[in-house]
Design an enzyme around this catalytic site. Structure first.
Site, PDB file in Angstrom:
ATOM      1  N   HIS A 100       0.868  -1.181   0.000  1.00 15.19           N
ATOM      2  CA  HIS A 100       0.000   0.000   0.000  1.00 15.19           C
ATOM      3  C   HIS A 100       0.906   1.234   0.000  1.00 15.19           C
ATOM      4  CE1 HIS A 100      -2.734   2.974   1.872  1.00 15.19           C
ATOM      5  NE2 HIS A 100      -3.720   2.205   1.461  1.00 15.19           N
ATOM      6  N   ASP A 137       2.866  -4.568   8.155  1.00 19.37           N
ATOM      7  CA  ASP A 137       1.678  -3.735   8.021  1.00 19.37           C
ATOM      8  C   ASP A 137       0.485  -4.689   8.061  1.00 19.37           C
ATOM      9  OD1 ASP A 137      -0.571  -2.621   6.894  1.00 19.37           O
ATOM     10  OD2 ASP A 137       0.449  -1.744   5.169  1.00 19.37           O
ATOM     11  N   GLN A 153      -4.697  -5.115   6.766  1.00 24.52           N
ATOM     12  CA  GLN A 153      -5.684  -6.032   6.164  1.00 24.52           C
ATOM     13  C   GLN A 153      -5.648  -7.414   6.799  1.00 24.52           C
ATOM     14  OE1 GLN A 153      -7.953  -5.096   4.086  1.00 24.52           O
ATOM     15  NE2 GLN A 153      -7.147  -3.080   3.559  1.00 24.52           N
ATOM     16  N   LYS A 156     -10.618  -0.689  10.241  1.00 24.04           N
ATOM     17  CA  LYS A 156     -10.795  -1.864   9.376  1.00 24.04           C
ATOM     18  C   LYS A 156     -11.131  -3.113  10.198  1.00 24.04           C
ATOM     19  CE  LYS A 156      -7.422  -0.073   6.123  1.00 24.04           C
ATOM     20  NZ  LYS A 156      -8.005   0.398   4.863  1.00 24.04           N
ATOM     21  N   CYS A 174      -4.737   2.680  -3.667  1.00 28.10           N
ATOM     22  CA  CYS A 174      -3.482   3.136  -3.032  1.00 28.10           C
ATOM     23  C   CYS A 174      -2.384   2.097  -3.195  1.00 28.10           C
ATOM     24  CB  CYS A 174      -3.675   3.452  -1.549  1.00 28.10           C
ATOM     25  SG  CYS A 174      -4.776   4.812  -1.258  1.00 28.10           S
TER      26      CYS A 174
HETATM   27  N1  PMP Z   1      -1.782  -0.687   4.617  1.00 28.86           N
HETATM   28  C1  PMP Z   1      -2.757  -1.377   4.035  1.00 28.86           C
HETATM   29  C2  PMP Z   1      -2.466  -2.755   3.542  1.00 28.86           C
HETATM   30  C3  PMP Z   1      -4.028  -0.826   3.909  1.00 28.86           C
HETATM   31  O1  PMP Z   1      -5.001  -1.516   3.337  1.00 28.86           O
HETATM   32  C4  PMP Z   1      -4.264   0.478   4.408  1.00 28.86           C
HETATM   33  C5  PMP Z   1      -5.615   1.144   4.275  1.00 28.86           C
HETATM   34  N2  PMP Z   1      -6.206   1.018   3.019  1.00 28.86           N
HETATM   35  C6  PMP Z   1      -3.207   1.154   5.020  1.00 28.86           C
HETATM   36  C7  PMP Z   1      -1.993   0.546   5.118  1.00 28.86           C
HETATM   37  C8  PMP Z   1      -3.379   2.534   5.566  1.00 28.86           C
HETATM   38  O2  PMP Z   1      -4.268   2.510   6.646  1.00 28.86           O
HETATM   39  P1  PMP Z   1      -4.832   3.856   7.273  1.00 28.86           P
HETATM   40  O3  PMP Z   1      -5.337   4.672   6.122  1.00 28.86           O
HETATM   41  O4  PMP Z   1      -5.910   3.398   8.177  1.00 28.86           O
HETATM   42  O5  PMP Z   1      -3.691   4.512   7.981  1.00 28.86           O
END
Ligand code: PMP
Length: 407
Positions: A123, A200, A203, A226, A364
């Site tokens: 991401h 990270d 997910q 999430k 993203c």
């Molecule tokens: N890493 C992953 C794999 C994600 O899916 C996301 C959110 N789409 C993020 C990081 C970023 O998370 P946040 O916007 O809640 O900081």
């Protein structure tokens, strides 16, 4: 405990509403999940009964609020299998957690020509903070390749580990494709090279049993919104000895023991990293979400989501021109696809008219899209409350898209 999806659905008030005159089918869970009554109630109960600033005052409400906030830290620690609640730092979410590690852990320990290793699946929030760090320090970002299933072949990854690798930063599960990354093995390989690992887990925490001690990683980040919790709150877990060694991330109130113009003494971990008034209500809500997850049979929940993914993948094969992007052997409930030449935004707009919420775009994760040679995909992502009927409605809506576009 058996898994009864209709009982689960009844716990999520928003699922009872209609959008555009039809019942809502919510399949955008990888972006943000809906909240159960238990989480909504915990947040409003906090504001109705216990609201005060924490840690500083001796009055009853402040003590109560502090107890709730610190109690939430313990719940998050339990959810992650952490050895101690003191290893859990509350942050805004995964993004802030990664930036914290980049600036407070890696930056003081990295020199020009040293390397940070990520993968092609990441991401943007696990790419851009490292690019910024490389700009600041002259370090180099290395990228482990992916294959056409959307998996990271271990040989390609292992080849990039070396004596200059200062940190490996990997997504546990891909948000764009759903790939479950074999992080345990990758952590072992990184440690063989003396490189610490940040995972990270944005997910992963909603869909997998996460145990940071089993994973043997050094940092683990995730977002509350999430995992059925509120927005604006998340957590960074770090090994106690690493957090201890680290400099603070931001300066301000709460993160100090004493301040004078001659010398400031920082507070201990984790408060050292929580400058200013934190998102107290958010933490309380996240604690409630952790309780909610732990109160359900997680194995049954995972089987339910696996079943939905299998069913959706099978039904998607009936839709002419649909190509699934991301066919990893181990996946969570993400179905990313393109539909003929129809732009993903058109697909998303038309299925929305049928009440079906999906995400369209690059998610993203532009490097992932580039790998597959597509600008965007349509992504349906599942949570505990989704049903086979939701999948059927998505498939019916996709047939409508094809009718409209005359394909
Ligand atoms: N890493 C992953 C794999 C994600 O899916 C996301 C959110 N789409 C993020 C990081 C970023 O998370 P946040 O916007 O809640 O900081």
């Amino acid at each position: 405990m058996s898994f009864d999806v209709s009982r689960i659905r009844a716990e999520f008030p928003i699922l009872a509403r209609e959008v555009r005159g039809v019942p809502l089918v919510y399949l955008d869970n990888a972006a943000s999940s809906q909240k159960p009554r238990a989480v909504i109630d915990a947040v409003s109960h906090y504001y109705e009964h216990s609201n005060a600033n924490i840690h500083r005052a001796v009055h009853a409400l402040s003590e109560e609020a502090t107890g709730l906030y610190e109690g939430a830290r313990t719940k998050v620690a339990d959810l992650l299998g952490a050895a101690s609640a003191q290893e859990v730092v509350f942050v805004r979410g995964t993004t802030e957690a990664i930036n914290l590690v980049a600036q407070a852990f890696v930056r003081p320990r990295i020199a020009e020509g040293d390397e940070i290793l990520v993968s092609h699946l990441e991401h943007h929030s696990n790419i851009v903070p490292w690019q910024m760090l490389c700009e600041q320090t002259g370090a180099v970002l290395r990228v482990a390749p992916i294959d056409d299933r959307g998996e990271i072949p271990l040989e390609g990854y292992a080849k990039l580990l070396g004596p200059r690798t200062r940190l490996v930063a990997l997504g546990h599960v891909s948000n764009a494709l759903g790939t479950i990354v074999p992080v345990q093995e990758m952590v072992r390989l990184a440690h063989d090279h003396g490189a610490p690992v940040l995972l990270d887990g944005a997910q992963a925490v909603p869909h997998l049993r996460v145990d940071v001690q089993d994973l043997d990683c050094d940092f683990y980040a995730f977002s509350g919104h999430k995992v059925y919790g509120p927005t604006g709150i998340g957590a960074l877990w770090g090994r106690a000895e690493l957090l201890d060694e680290m400099e603070p991330y931001q300066g301000g109130g709460e993160m100090i023991l004493s301040v004078s113009f001659d010398k400031t003494v920082y507070n201990k971990v984790p408060y050292k990293f929580e400058a200013g008034t934190p998102n107290i209500a958010g933490a309380v809500g996240l604690g409630a979400a952790a309780d909610w997850l732990r109160a359900h049979d997680f194995g049954a929940l995972m089987r339910h989501e696996d079943d939905l993914l299998d069913y959706a993948t099978q039904r998607a094969a009936e839709v002419p021109g649909l190509r699934v992007i991301g066919t990893a052997r181990r996946k969570t409930g993400v179905l990313s696809f393109v539909l003929g030449d129809i732009h993903a935004h058109d697909v998303g707009t038309i299925v929305d008219r049928e009440g079906v919420a999906v995400r369209t775009g690059h998610h993203c994760a532009q490097p992932v899209m580039d790998h597959f040679g597509v600008p965007a995909t349509t992504r349906a992502s599942f949570a505990a409350y989704n049903t086979r009927q939701d999948v059927d409605q998505l498939i019916a809506a996709l047939h409508k898209v094809l009718e409209i576009f005359g394909e």
